[in-house]
Design an enzyme around this catalytic site. Structure first.
Site, PDB file in Angstrom:
ATOM      1  CG  ASN A  11      -2.293   0.714   1.254  1.00  0.00           C
ATOM      2  OD1 ASN A  11      -2.697   1.147   2.338  1.00  0.00           O
ATOM      3  ND2 ASN A  11      -2.467   1.588   0.271  1.00  0.00           N
ATOM      4  CD  GLN A  43      -4.613   5.829   0.798  1.00  0.00           C
ATOM      5  OE1 GLN A  43      -3.806   4.873   0.917  1.00  0.00           O
ATOM      6  NE2 GLN A  43      -5.678   5.415   0.314  1.00  0.00           N
ATOM      7  CG  ASN A  61      -8.722   7.972  -0.534  1.00  0.00           C
ATOM      8  OD1 ASN A  61      -7.640   7.733   0.028  1.00  0.00           O
ATOM      9  ND2 ASN A  61     -10.023   8.190  -0.292  1.00  0.00           N
ATOM     10  CG  ASN A  72      -1.427  -0.676   5.448  1.00  0.00           C
ATOM     11  OD1 ASN A  72      -1.173  -1.582   6.863  1.00  0.00           O
ATOM     12  ND2 ASN A  72      -2.007  -1.521   4.587  1.00  0.00           N
ATOM     13  CG  ASN A 155     -11.495   4.372   6.533  1.00  0.00           C
ATOM     14  OD1 ASN A 155     -11.648   3.296   7.525  1.00  0.00           O
ATOM     15  ND2 ASN A 155     -10.364   4.385   5.761  1.00  0.00           N
ATOM     16  CG  HIS A 157     -13.792  -0.462   5.627  1.00  0.00           C
ATOM     17  ND1 HIS A 157     -12.724  -0.901   4.686  1.00  0.00           N
ATOM     18  CD2 HIS A 157     -13.194   0.302   6.492  1.00  0.00           C
ATOM     19  CE1 HIS A 157     -11.672   0.247   4.925  1.00  0.00           C
ATOM     20  NE2 HIS A 157     -12.014   0.809   6.180  1.00  0.00           N
ATOM     21  CD  GLU A 206      -7.696   2.744   0.192  1.00  0.00           C
ATOM     22  OE1 GLU A 206      -7.393   3.665   1.264  1.00  0.00           O
ATOM     23  OE2 GLU A 206      -6.643   2.061  -0.103  1.00  0.00           O
ATOM     24  NE  ARG A 207     -13.701   6.866   1.893  1.00  0.00           N
ATOM     25  CZ  ARG A 207     -14.229   7.659   2.740  1.00  0.00           C
ATOM     26  NH1 ARG A 207     -15.401   7.936   2.374  1.00  0.00           N
ATOM     27  NH2 ARG A 207     -13.587   7.908   3.797  1.00  0.00           N
ATOM     28  N   GLY A 216      -4.989  -1.240   5.353  1.00  0.00           N
ATOM     29  CA  GLY A 216      -4.961  -1.486   6.708  1.00  0.00           C
ATOM     30  C   GLY A 216      -6.319  -1.351   7.218  1.00  0.00           C
TER      31      GLY A 216
END
Length: 273
Positions: A11, A43, A61, A72, A155, A157, A206-207, A216
């Site tokens: 990541n 990110q 992001n 992460n 966030n 999920h 991942e958005r 993570g």
């Protein structure tokens, strides 16, 4: 501006430390997207001054949206801070809350991600629903997935349980799930295959970033969602595309602990104006 390219289980992040600077870093969305295109990161992480922690970390992001949490990324930032400070633990403030990280071995960091948020309003969802098993389904390329668990780790999920995650059209399904009106702040879509009660294979859309080598907070959400459904114990190995992460949902205080590898890929120069 000197920054570092880092990754946690694949990541990838750009980490910039702007502590001590007077002007606050407020990049345009297009500027972050251009950086992500040039440097191929998931990110952008920026460390700022904090009165209540060793640093405050802001997170963007790859699509330029600022978000509240990155597991992460927190581990990567914590490793860099511990190297700079000569310490074995650090505290990092985020929009999702205060996170405590510690040295867990050579190039390995653990971070206490706090208590998972499980109420439908905390995810958030557009309407009341049982978050252990959402009344929701999605279909793409002839494949139907349904009944995910929903978890917020700072966030949102949605975690689907899949028999064969390797054969799944993750990009098509993930992009559909991310933008569904059920998730007013969009959502990270996790696709988990349970090998046994302590081993989970996970892929994540991942958005704002798309398919990532690891996530993570996604690994934390997968373990929490799996345990709530009776599919996993409170501690498990999560195998992502980019490597292995370890997650424990502690019974004594309900906190989720994320542990995994960190890699420093070296310095990069950014224009952060």
């Amino acid at each position: 501006m000197e920054a570092r390219l880092m990754n946690g289980a694949g990541n990838r992040f750009i980490l910039a430390d702007v502590r001590g600077q007077v002007a606050r870093f407020n990049p345009a969305r297009e500027a972050v997207r251009a950086m992500a295109h040039d440097h191929h990161f998931d990110q952008l992480l920026v460390l700022e001054d904090s009165d209540s922690a060793d640093a405050f970390m802001r997170i963007w992001n790859a699509d330029g949206d600022e978000v509240g949490a990155c597991g992460n990324g927190t581990r990567a930032a914590a490793w860099a801070m511990m190297q700079a400070h000569g310490s074995r633990q650090v505290s990092i403030g985020t929009a999702g809350g205060l996170l405590l990280a510690r040295d867990a071995g050579p190039m390995t960091v653990s971070v206490d991600m706090g208590v998972p948020r499980l109420d439908w309003q905390d995810i958030p969802l557009a309407r009341p629903m049982d978050t252990a098993r959402l009344d929701y389904a999605c279909e793409a390329d002839g494949v139907r997935i349904e009944a995910p668990g929903a978890v917020s780790m700072g966030n949102p999920h949605a975690v689907f349980f899949i028999r064969d995650v390797e054969a799944l059209p993750v990009a098509r399904l993930g992009s559909e799930v991310e933008m569904d009106p059920l998730f007013p702040e969009r959502v990270n879509a996790g696709f988990a295959q349970i090998h046994d009660a302590t081993h989970i294979r996970l892929r994540v859309w991942e958005r704002g970033a798309g398919i990532t080598a690891a996530c993570g907070t996604g690994a934390c959400a997968a373990l929490v969602a799996a345990h709530r459904r009776g599919l996993a114990e409170r501690k498990a190995s999560i195998m992502a595309d980019g490597g292995e992460l370890f997650v424990e949902w502690r019974e004594e205080d309900d906190h989720v602990i994320l542990t995994g590898p960190v890699e420093d890929e070296g310095p990069v120069t950014l224009d952060l104006r």
